[in-house]
Enzyme design. Structure first.
Site, short mmCIF file in Angstrom:
data_model
loop_
_atom_site.label_atom_id
_atom_site.label_comp_id
_atom_site.label_asym_id
_atom_site.label_seq_id
_atom_site.Cartn_x
_atom_site.Cartn_y
_atom_site.Cartn_z
N ALA A 1 -11.46 2.64 4.67
CA ALA A 1 -10.53 1.78 3.95
C ALA A 1 -9.72 2.55 2.91
O ALA A 1 -9.93 3.75 2.71
CB ALA A 1 -11.30 0.64 3.29
N HIS A 2 -8.81 1.85 2.26
CA HIS A 2 -7.91 2.50 1.31
C HIS A 2 -8.66 3.07 0.11
O HIS A 2 -9.62 2.51 -0.36
CB HIS A 2 -6.78 1.57 0.86
N ASN A 3 -8.18 4.23 -0.33
CA ASN A 3 -8.70 4.89 -1.52
C ASN A 3 -10.12 5.42 -1.37
O ASN A 3 -10.74 5.83 -2.36
CB ASN A 3 -8.62 3.97 -2.75
N GLN B 1 0.86 -1.18 0.00
CA GLN B 1 0.00 0.00 0.00
C GLN B 1 0.90 1.23 0.00
O GLN B 1 1.50 1.58 1.02
CB GLN B 1 -0.92 -0.05 1.23
#
EC number: 2.3.1.191
Lengths: 349, 349, 349
Positions: B244-246, B203
């Site tokens: 969460a990511h993005n 990540q």
């Protein structure tokens, strides 16, 4: 951890009324009936495991006084009032080995405001921070990197595990045990929508934790808007639980993991809240109510209620509806069929 | 905390248009109409509590300009545009007493990389860690044991409470307030299943927190796979929330406690996400949408939507279905009866 | 973070079989096909984005070997076995830039019991605490303010991020990565109701984390009552997950954010648990089962099951019922109509 108790020591600790059989083994471990091996102690905590007593390899077995049956050779039965209670007695004794009472004193790396008086019986571990005006009780143990904010009060015999944060002005009474990462006194979530923005409503109250409360790892308890967020004596809170501002929880409640209680809700004594359940704000949950896991509570609950579902219904009704819900495909088919019969005028009915 | 304001000071702070009655009491506390006592200030924030104004014991009461009614003897009414806004003004003033501006400076126990320049106006509390290349803004306050990773940037007037972690390369703009235990920039949850194992997808992105964002205790915000996870200006996030990511969240949203937003979902401005709600990944939630507590969102939502249930439906439809759902036992009985009537050829129909 | 790779370096890292076209750009970033700009690398990870390949501005594109189509001028196509795997290879290489291997050594502010031996290859960051009897493996990295309790064991090549707590007697094997704020070994939630109070059942076991496990920020894993709570090799756990005492999780599972697994439940290998799902206690979830987000599991699941809903049903059935549920208002109306027809004796049927 490995234990080291003679059968006689065990019999004494669990307050056995009577014994059957005998063993020369030293008790080294505790295990369930089915997994126990020679040298283990086991117990009949739940009647459904009764058949396993005859075949267990445990060297010592805690059994209810009315248990009928004889031990195998080299096996000792200890008859007690209630095996689960006897087991708690034994485990409490073992726990002192796992968590020996720390030596009193202040670690050299702790950062303590000059005006704070630490009792000689207290233990302040490494990298703890105690701000000005805070009070630390007798025999209280801040294990490591705990933070106690300005004028916060920690009572006697408390245990704050690594990384706990107790913010300014919050109060812990006696024998409170906070697992690692607990946050007491974060800001309540209060905003007023003014001119197109959420303006913060400052959160000026505090949190009061009464005697004998235990709070699980990384749970968060918000300070009140004004007045207090309160956790009543003897209540136990599991991990990752959210308690919002101005919530008042009564005595001897159980709040399971990942449950959330919204602002200004009152939970009376002896309530059980299941895991991942959510309670809306400004409600009253009556004494002794039980809330199943993942339940959503949107209205007041009477004392003694037992509810399930989101939004919740009485437990038995919800269970019945869940059974019927599975039959919806069949019900739609049946109604289709009824309609098709009614639509054929010539069909015999 | 105990206050200490004269009635005249209060009238000035809340910008009262007019007054009725008079009191000689010093204002010592703030309380609701029903619980207030002599020396307290109270307020009519919600019209449903209007009847309580006549009987409140509060010494000072904030009321809307059009309120009809006279104070009791020794009681002061302050007429304001909007009591809830006036209260925010007062509470903001009180908050400075609860959280006085800390003296600028760097605590002796802070661990700061030699190349990091701390502004003279900033306060770096005990046991904070700031890694190489990080930037700390003017008047920013790292309260205690905060961690700021390599090349992370913290803007002006931010407040990081005890135990906050901001990992490498993440960015906080100005006036960001992070409650205790917040984690900014943990790895997103990304794996590729290769040869029977979950191989980590590193990540590599970061997290950007815009101006005036507030994040509640122990919430977690993952760094992007590449590019950024973004929280828009003015958005407020409660405790134990997972981002969460993005994920990209717009401006002035409210995300209530224990909600979770999955990877790559976009939430537009002014969205409200209720407690324990869950949003699947790769969705777009339109501007101003409202998502009820415990709701599960599995598809895009139009701007202005109001949804409930898991999987979610329009709020009113979900509420209607929940009413009908309770009547399923009755519906099954009715269909049984219809069928039995239709099956008896001789029965009159 | 900005990258700096020549096209030839990229081709080497991703093990390209063949190339089409050419570019003189240095690769500075990674982006999706639609957002990539000159100097970026992109990839076709999902066939549904195929039409975007023709129009992407990326300078380098990773494509499957059977991709038909030519690059634009100044664009390089790299043909690989599987673009998503090739991307993992590249990202793994980039990750070393984001998280360079730390210099071995012990920070001066770390607090380490005198009997603990730190390998010369390990890195113990600032303000970490390691208690007596603990073991730290080769090349293991405690980044900052981590806590490792008495006799806990941390294997080789582990990475504990800021604020992690590993309590006494817990065990991490090799290559375990714990995100910030993780708590390993908090007390299980066990009480016995004795004489009107919840008496603590001491939690005497520990937690075992096998090789290659990764655990997300602020997740909590409870120690066993006795024996062990176990996380199997290769399993990945997301943020804010709760694992209760005596849970046993198999190998290569994925547990998504905010899921909770209750006490003594066994989860076999290759299980996927969706976000916010909850598993009751004392269950067995069979190998390869998939549990959708927000699902509630109250009974054992067969290997390979795929379930959804609370309480859960087979995924396809639950989906079908959710469709029918939306039609309940219509079904009630239809049954009303049937009844009214049947109640009119003169009506033709």
């Amino acid at each position: 951890m490995e234990l080291n108790f003679t059968p006689a020591e065990i019999a004494d600790i669990v307050q056995a009324h009577a014994t059957r059989g005998n063993t020369h083994e030293i008790v080294r471990g505790i295990a369930s009936l089915s997994t126990a091996r020679t040298g283990d102690l086991s117990f009949l905590g739940n009647p459904k495991y009764k058949p396993e007593v005859a075949t267990t390899a445990a060297s010592v077995v805690l059994l209810p006084a009315d248990y009928v049956g004889e031990p195998n050779p080299g096996q000792l039965f200890l008859l007690v009032d209630k095996p689960s209670v006897a087991l708690v007695r034994l485990c409490t004794r073992v726990e002192r080995l796992l968590w020996p009472t720390p030596a009193p004193g202040i670690h050299a790396t702790a950062v303590i405001a000059p005006d704070v008086k630490i009792p000689a019986s207290a233990t302040i571990g490494p990298l703890c921070i105690i701000e000005s005006g805070a009070r630390i009780g007798e025999r209280t143990h801040l294990q490591a990197r705990a933070f106690v904010g300005r004028t916060a009060q920690i009572g006697d015999d408390c245990w704050l595990m690594p990384g706990v944060t107790v913010t300014a002005e919050c109060v812990l009474k006696n024998r409170v045990r906070l697992q690692a990462g607990v946050v007491i006194g974060s800001d309540g979530f209060g905003y007023e929508f003014i001119a197109g923005r959420h303006e913060k409503v400052p959160q000026l109250g505090n949190v009061i934790i009464e005697d004998d409360v235990e709070i699980g790892a990384n749970s968060t308890l918000d300070r009140a808007r004004f007045s207090q967020t309160v956790i009543g004596a003897g209540t136990k809170i599991d991990n990752l639980v959210q308690i919002a501002h101005n919530v008042v929880i009564g005595q001897h409640c159980l709040i399971c993991a990942q449950a959330g209680i919204s602002g200004s809700t009152t939970v009376e004594d002896f309530v059980v809240v299941g895991g991942q359940a959510g309670l809306a704000g400004h409600l009253t949950v009556g004494k002794g109510a039980k809330i199943d896991g993942q339940t959503g509570v949107n209205s007041d609950l009477d004392p003694g209620s037992f509810v399930k579902g989101s939004p919740c219904l009485p437990y038995n009704l919800e269970q019945r509806i869940n059974v019927l819900r599975k039959r919806l495909p069949d019900l739609f088919r049946r109604v289709d069929e009824i309609e098709s019969r009614l639509e054929k005028p010539s069909a015999p009915v």
